[in-house]
Write a protein that holds these residues in place. Structure first.
Motif, mmCIF file in Angstrom:
data_model
loop_
_atom_site.group_PDB
_atom_site.id
_atom_site.type_symbol
_atom_site.label_atom_id
_atom_site.label_comp_id
_atom_site.label_asym_id
_atom_site.label_seq_id
_atom_site.Cartn_x
_atom_site.Cartn_y
_atom_site.Cartn_z
ATOM 1 N N GLU A 298 0.862 -1.273 0.020
ATOM 2 C CA GLU A 298 0.039 0.129 0.022
ATOM 3 C C GLU A 298 0.972 1.108 0.111
ATOM 4 N N GLU A 299 1.996 0.975 0.467
ATOM 5 C CA GLU A 299 2.957 2.233 0.325
ATOM 6 C C GLU A 299 3.935 2.367 -1.161
ATOM 7 N N SER A 300 3.445 1.534 -2.127
ATOM 8 C CA SER A 300 4.169 1.567 -3.188
ATOM 9 C C SER A 300 4.539 3.122 -3.922
ATOM 10 N N ASP A 301 5.978 3.233 -4.016
ATOM 11 C CA ASP A 301 6.295 4.265 -4.767
ATOM 12 C C ASP A 301 6.833 4.284 -5.995
ATOM 13 N N VAL A 302 6.658 3.216 -6.665
ATOM 14 C CA VAL A 302 7.170 2.869 -8.058
ATOM 15 C C VAL A 302 6.034 2.366 -8.835
ATOM 16 N N TRP A 303 5.788 2.704 -9.698
ATOM 17 C CA TRP A 303 4.455 2.286 -10.649
ATOM 18 C C TRP A 303 4.982 2.048 -12.124
ATOM 19 N N GLY A 304 4.437 1.076 -12.643
ATOM 20 C CA GLY A 304 4.467 0.735 -14.168
ATOM 21 C C GLY A 304 3.482 1.878 -14.927
ATOM 22 N N GLN A 305 3.556 1.539 -16.184
ATOM 23 C CA GLN A 305 2.613 2.443 -17.017
ATOM 24 C C GLN A 305 1.310 1.865 -17.177
ATOM 25 N N GLY A 306 1.107 0.677 -16.901
ATOM 26 C CA GLY A 306 -0.303 -0.005 -17.073
ATOM 27 C C GLY A 306 -0.256 -1.008 -18.356
ATOM 28 N N THR A 307 -1.085 -1.984 -18.295
ATOM 29 C CA THR A 307 -1.363 -2.768 -19.484
ATOM 30 C C THR A 307 -2.856 -3.151 -19.444
ATOM 31 N N GLN A 308 -3.420 -2.806 -20.578
ATOM 32 C CA GLN A 308 -4.726 -3.345 -20.685
ATOM 33 C C GLN A 308 -5.308 -4.551 -20.773
ATOM 34 N N VAL A 309 -6.137 -5.041 -19.844
ATOM 35 C CA VAL A 309 -6.714 -6.275 -20.068
ATOM 36 C C VAL A 309 -8.316 -6.211 -19.976
ATOM 37 N N THR A 310 -8.757 -6.818 -21.404
ATOM 38 C CA THR A 310 -10.061 -6.751 -21.545
ATOM 39 C C THR A 310 -10.483 -8.308 -21.772
ATOM 40 N N VAL A 311 -11.861 -8.345 -20.994
ATOM 41 C CA VAL A 311 -12.357 -9.875 -20.844
ATOM 42 C C VAL A 311 -13.732 -9.723 -21.694
ATOM 43 N N SER A 312 -13.917 -10.229 -22.706
ATOM 44 C CA SER A 312 -15.338 -10.306 -23.039
ATOM 45 C C SER A 312 -16.122 -11.475 -22.797
ATOM 46 N N SER A 313 -17.280 -10.929 -22.875
ATOM 47 C CA SER A 313 -18.519 -12.175 -22.198
ATOM 48 C C SER A 313 -18.930 -13.123 -23.276
#
Length: 120
Positions: free
Chosen positions: A105-120
């Motif tokens: 919860e004290e994270s101080d370094v982050w990546g840029q993110g990657t999209q995950v999409t789950v279709s129904s």
């Protein structure tokens, strides 16, 4: 400085699996706990799971039984194996790390993110 770069996101059908990877570079020897957060459209960022520098994992209720966090200390990488994916798992997934002692919860370094999409 530590940098995190995620990979492995994409589009998958409900019930399918994806494996996200996160590579750390820079002063990675400073990294303690690492983990994964996600943010769905219109919602706050939430913790998914983490793994301590000692190799102990932890998960939120949404991830228990379906997701697994693992870590390769030789390659300075952390992974998120996601099985039995549901449409509600659709989100941007972020790799996070805490340099030095402290909680995820004290994270101080982050990546840029990657999209995950789950279709129904």
């Amino acid at each position: 400085q530590v940098q995190l770069v995620e990979s492995g996101g994409g589009l998958v059908q409900a019930g399918g699996s994806l494996r996200l990877s996160c590579a750390a570079s820079g002063n990675f020897f400073r990294i303690g706990v690492m983990g994964w957060y996600r943010q769905a459209p219109g919602k706050q960022r939430e913790l998914v799971g983490f793994i301590t520098d000692g190799g102990l994992p932890g998960y939120t209720d949404a991830a228990k039984g379906r997701f697994t966090v693992s870590r390769d200390y030789t390659k300075n990488m952390v992974f998120l194996q996601m099985n039995s994916l549901k449409p509600e798992d659709t989100a941007i997934y972020y790799c996070a790390a805490k340099t030095g002692p402290g909680s995820i919860e004290e994270s101080d370094v982050w990546g840029q993110g990657t999209q995950v999409t789950v279709s129904s």
